[in-house]
Design a protein around this motif. Structure first.
Motif, PDB file in Angstrom:
ATOM      1  N   ARG A 140      17.557  18.954  10.243  1.00 19.16           N
ATOM      2  CA  ARG A 140      17.038  17.409  10.190  1.00 19.16           C
ATOM      3  C   ARG A 140      16.400  17.159   8.730  1.00 19.16           C
ATOM      4  O   ARG A 140      15.623  17.875   8.557  1.00 19.16           O
ATOM      5  N   SER A 141      17.029  16.133   8.359  1.00 18.67           N
ATOM      6  CA  SER A 141      16.268  15.771   6.992  1.00 18.67           C
ATOM      7  C   SER A 141      15.164  14.847   7.669  1.00 18.67           C
ATOM      8  O   SER A 141      15.057  14.521   8.586  1.00 18.67           O
ATOM      9  N   LYS A 142      14.245  14.373   6.577  1.00 10.51           N
ATOM     10  CA  LYS A 142      13.147  13.680   6.993  1.00 10.51           C
ATOM     11  C   LYS A 142      12.544  12.712   5.748  1.00 10.51           C
ATOM     12  O   LYS A 142      13.002  13.004   4.774  1.00 10.51           O
ATOM     13  N   TYR A 143      12.070  11.748   6.002  1.00  7.38           N
ATOM     14  CA  TYR A 143      11.501  10.818   5.243  1.00  7.38           C
ATOM     15  C   TYR A 143       9.996  10.866   5.263  1.00  7.38           C
ATOM     16  O   TYR A 143       9.337  11.139   6.363  1.00  7.38           O
ATOM     17  N   GLU A 144       9.183  10.802   3.990  1.00  2.70           N
ATOM     18  CA  GLU A 144       7.898  11.060   4.014  1.00  2.70           C
ATOM     19  C   GLU A 144       7.396   9.691   3.361  1.00  2.70           C
ATOM     20  O   GLU A 144       7.878   9.294   2.159  1.00  2.70           O
ATOM     21  N   PHE A 145       6.332   9.148   3.685  1.00  4.13           N
ATOM     22  CA  PHE A 145       5.672   7.800   3.201  1.00  4.13           C
ATOM     23  C   PHE A 145       4.281   8.307   2.734  1.00  4.13           C
ATOM     24  O   PHE A 145       3.732   8.904   3.547  1.00  4.13           O
TER      25      PHE A 145
ATOM     26  N   ASP B 164      14.966  11.864  10.261  1.00  4.33           N
ATOM     27  CA  ASP B 164      16.071  11.164   9.775  1.00  4.33           C
ATOM     28  C   ASP B 164      17.001  10.941  11.191  1.00  4.33           C
ATOM     29  O   ASP B 164      17.526  11.938  11.292  1.00  4.33           O
ATOM     30  N   ASN B 165      16.951  10.232  11.882  1.00  4.67           N
ATOM     31  CA  ASN B 165      17.426  10.075  13.286  1.00  4.67           C
ATOM     32  C   ASN B 165      18.133   8.717  13.681  1.00  4.67           C
ATOM     33  O   ASN B 165      18.301   7.842  12.510  1.00  4.67           O
ATOM     34  N   ALA B 166      18.796   8.306  14.523  1.00  2.00           N
ATOM     35  CA  ALA B 166      19.588   7.253  14.860  1.00  2.00           C
ATOM     36  C   ALA B 166      18.510   5.968  14.973  1.00  2.00           C
ATOM     37  O   ALA B 166      18.854   5.253  14.183  1.00  2.00           O
ATOM     38  N   TYR B 167      17.368   6.136  15.455  1.00  2.40           N
ATOM     39  CA  TYR B 167      16.449   5.366  15.329  1.00  2.40           C
ATOM     40  C   TYR B 167      15.832   4.640  13.857  1.00  2.40           C
ATOM     41  O   TYR B 167      16.000   3.730  13.514  1.00  2.40           O
ATOM     42  N   PHE B 168      15.954   5.798  13.018  1.00  3.96           N
ATOM     43  CA  PHE B 168      15.456   5.513  11.597  1.00  3.96           C
ATOM     44  C   PHE B 168      16.461   4.895  10.899  1.00  3.96           C
ATOM     45  O   PHE B 168      16.454   3.772  10.072  1.00  3.96           O
ATOM     46  N   GLN B 169      17.969   5.301  11.126  1.00  9.20           N
ATOM     47  CA  GLN B 169      18.900   4.600  10.364  1.00  9.20           C
ATOM     48  C   GLN B 169      19.126   3.347  10.758  1.00  9.20           C
ATOM     49  O   GLN B 169      19.615   2.510   9.941  1.00  9.20           O
ATOM     50  N   SER B 170      18.727   3.126  11.805  1.00  7.73           N
ATOM     51  CA  SER B 170      18.954   1.588  12.374  1.00  7.73           C
ATOM     52  C   SER B 170      17.944   0.492  11.552  1.00  7.73           C
ATOM     53  O   SER B 170      18.400  -0.612  11.367  1.00  7.73           O
ATOM     54  N   ILE B 171      16.916   1.081  10.806  1.00  4.74           N
ATOM     55  CA  ILE B 171      16.289   0.342  10.317  1.00  4.74           C
ATOM     56  C   ILE B 171      16.146   0.637   8.586  1.00  4.74           C
ATOM     57  O   ILE B 171      15.477   0.023   7.787  1.00  4.74           O
ATOM     58  N   LEU B 172      17.132   1.134   8.192  1.00  3.91           N
ATOM     59  CA  LEU B 172      17.028   1.773   6.897  1.00  3.91           C
ATOM     60  C   LEU B 172      17.564   0.789   5.948  1.00  3.91           C
ATOM     61  O   LEU B 172      16.882   0.631   4.783  1.00  3.91           O
ATOM     62  N   SER B 173      18.474  -0.199   6.214  1.00  6.54           N
ATOM     63  CA  SER B 173      18.727  -1.243   5.090  1.00  6.54           C
ATOM     64  C   SER B 173      17.475  -2.171   5.165  1.00  6.54           C
ATOM     65  O   SER B 173      17.158  -2.555   4.108  1.00  6.54           O
TER      66      SER B 173
ATOM     67  N   GLU C 159       0.764  -1.102  -0.098  1.00  5.42           N
ATOM     68  CA  GLU C 159      -0.168  -0.016   0.067  1.00  5.42           C
ATOM     69  C   GLU C 159       0.863   1.201  -0.115  1.00  5.42           C
ATOM     70  O   GLU C 159       0.287   2.396   0.116  1.00  5.42           O
ATOM     71  N   VAL C 160       1.975   1.206   0.027  1.00 10.09           N
ATOM     72  CA  VAL C 160       3.141   2.253   0.075  1.00 10.09           C
ATOM     73  C   VAL C 160       3.096   2.620  -1.448  1.00 10.09           C
ATOM     74  O   VAL C 160       3.541   1.999  -2.379  1.00 10.09           O
ATOM     75  N   GLN C 161       2.459   3.916  -1.704  1.00  4.93           N
ATOM     76  CA  GLN C 161       2.754   4.472  -2.910  1.00  4.93           C
ATOM     77  C   GLN C 161       4.450   5.124  -3.126  1.00  4.93           C
ATOM     78  O   GLN C 161       4.568   5.083  -4.302  1.00  4.93           O
ATOM     79  N   SER C 162       4.681   5.693  -2.306  1.00  3.76           N
ATOM     80  CA  SER C 162       6.050   6.610  -2.444  1.00  3.76           C
ATOM     81  C   SER C 162       6.841   6.857  -1.250  1.00  3.76           C
ATOM     82  O   SER C 162       6.043   7.059  -0.154  1.00  3.76           O
ATOM     83  N   VAL C 163       8.122   6.894  -1.179  1.00  4.29           N
ATOM     84  CA  VAL C 163       8.839   6.961  -0.401  1.00  4.29           C
ATOM     85  C   VAL C 163       9.962   8.146  -0.622  1.00  4.29           C
ATOM     86  O   VAL C 163      10.483   7.992  -1.699  1.00  4.29           O
ATOM     87  N   THR C 164       9.845   9.289   0.099  1.00  2.00           N
ATOM     88  CA  THR C 164      10.577  10.461  -0.273  1.00  2.00           C
ATOM     89  C   THR C 164      11.733  10.642   0.768  1.00  2.00           C
ATOM     90  O   THR C 164      11.235  10.919   2.096  1.00  2.00           O
ATOM     91  N   PHE C 165      12.886  10.858   0.591  1.00  2.00           N
ATOM     92  CA  PHE C 165      13.924  11.558   1.408  1.00  2.00           C
ATOM     93  C   PHE C 165      14.396  12.837   1.179  1.00  2.00           C
ATOM     94  O   PHE C 165      14.652  13.235   0.082  1.00  2.00           O
ATOM     95  N   TYR C 166      13.827  13.810   2.247  1.00  2.00           N
ATOM     96  CA  TYR C 166      14.031  15.402   1.921  1.00  2.00           C
ATOM     97  C   TYR C 166      15.340  15.593   2.917  1.00  2.00           C
ATOM     98  O   TYR C 166      15.360  15.658   3.905  1.00  2.00           O
ATOM     99  N   GLU C 167      16.471  15.739   1.995  1.00  2.00           N
ATOM    100  CA  GLU C 167      17.988  15.992   2.700  1.00  2.00           C
ATOM    101  C   GLU C 167      18.088  17.391   2.965  1.00  2.00           C
ATOM    102  O   GLU C 167      18.013  18.389   2.052  1.00  2.00           O
ATOM    103  N   ALA C 168      18.094  17.808   4.129  1.00  2.00           N
ATOM    104  CA  ALA C 168      18.182  19.300   4.609  1.00  2.00           C
ATOM    105  C   ALA C 168      19.892  19.566   4.566  1.00  2.00           C
ATOM    106  O   ALA C 168      20.651  18.784   4.656  1.00  2.00           O
ATOM    107  N   GLU C 169      19.620  20.840   4.704  1.00  2.00           N
ATOM    108  CA  GLU C 169      21.197  21.383   4.652  1.00  2.00           C
ATOM    109  C   GLU C 169      21.586  21.241   6.209  1.00  2.00           C
ATOM    110  O   GLU C 169      20.971  20.809   7.026  1.00  2.00           O
ATOM    111  N   GLU C 170      22.959  21.446   6.161  1.00  2.00           N
ATOM    112  CA  GLU C 170      23.498  21.192   7.317  1.00  2.00           C
ATOM    113  C   GLU C 170      23.246  22.057   8.381  1.00  2.00           C
ATOM    114  O   GLU C 170      22.921  23.028   8.425  1.00  2.00           O
ATOM    115  N   GLY C 171      23.193  21.318   9.690  1.00  2.00           N
ATOM    116  CA  GLY C 171      22.345  21.816  10.792  1.00  2.00           C
ATOM    117  C   GLY C 171      21.130  21.590  10.846  1.00  2.00           C
ATOM    118  O   GLY C 171      20.320  21.926  12.098  1.00  2.00           O
TER     119      GLY C 171
END
Length: 189
Positions: free
Chosen positions: A140-145, A157-166, A126-138
């Motif tokens: 927070r980047s974010k993911y949108e489902f 995009d934090n350490a918790y999310f990075q742990s499931i990224l693969s 049911e996931v239509q798209s996943v977008t990673f919005y990479e922010a500038e330095e300083g």
């Protein structure tokens, strides 16, 4: 010289201890409770929405008020009743916050918003798209489902999310999706 502590001063000391420990515990309690209550086999990560911190804060504030009522009401019966009521009322926000979560698992993405009894459960198909919005330095980047029904879930995009990224990337490959990457440039806005 002996010190004579009145019971009301002990109540004030308890209030101060609750206030100090609340500031420390609010960092650990929400995620720990979410993991204990909602983690099961196949779950990658249980995320705690930021709104939960406010609700937990209300619960801790009610606990903090309980001994303060005893202190200011000189340990009388009315103060004791109000103290007990404040303690009991603190369980309401603690329970409400424990029921708000976002779970990524092998089979689905499940979301239960704060102050809602509705639980949204989406299979990976049911996931239509996943977008990673990479922010500038300083920043927070974010993911949108975005799901087929138009529902949107955004996560920092934090350490918790990075742990499931693969695992996420593998699951998206299975359903023939990939993460679209977008660079956020605030200078162009």
């Amino acid at each position: 010289m002996t010190k004579n502590y009145e019971p009301k001063h002990i109540a004030l000391a308890v209030a101060i201890v609750i206030a100090i420990f609340s500031l420390i515990l609010i960092v650990f309690i929400p995620q720990t409770v979410a993991d204990i209550v909602h983690y099961s086999t196949g779950v990658w990560q249980v995320f705690v929405p930021k709104e939960n911190l406010i609700v937990y804060g209300i619960g801790f504030f009610l606990l903090f008020l309980a001994p303060l009522f005893l202190f200011f009401m000189n340990m009388n019966k009315r103060g004791i009743y109000i103290c007990i009521a404040s303690i009991l009322l603190s369980f309401i926000p603690f329970y409400m916050a424990s029921q708000s979560y976002l779970i990524f698992s092998n089979d689905s993405i499940t979301q239960s918003p704060i102050l809602s009894t509705k639980v949204s459960n989406y299979s990976w198909n049911e996931v239509q798209s996943v977008t990673f919005y990479e922010a500038e330095e300083g920043e927070r980047s974010k993911y949108e489902f975005i799901f087929q029904d138009g529902h949107l879930i955004a996560l920092e995009d934090n350490a918790y999310f990075q742990s499931i990224l693969s695992k996420l990337e593998n699951k998206l490959t299975e359903v023939k999706l990939s993460i679209e990457r977008v660079m956020l440039d605030h200078h162009q806005e």
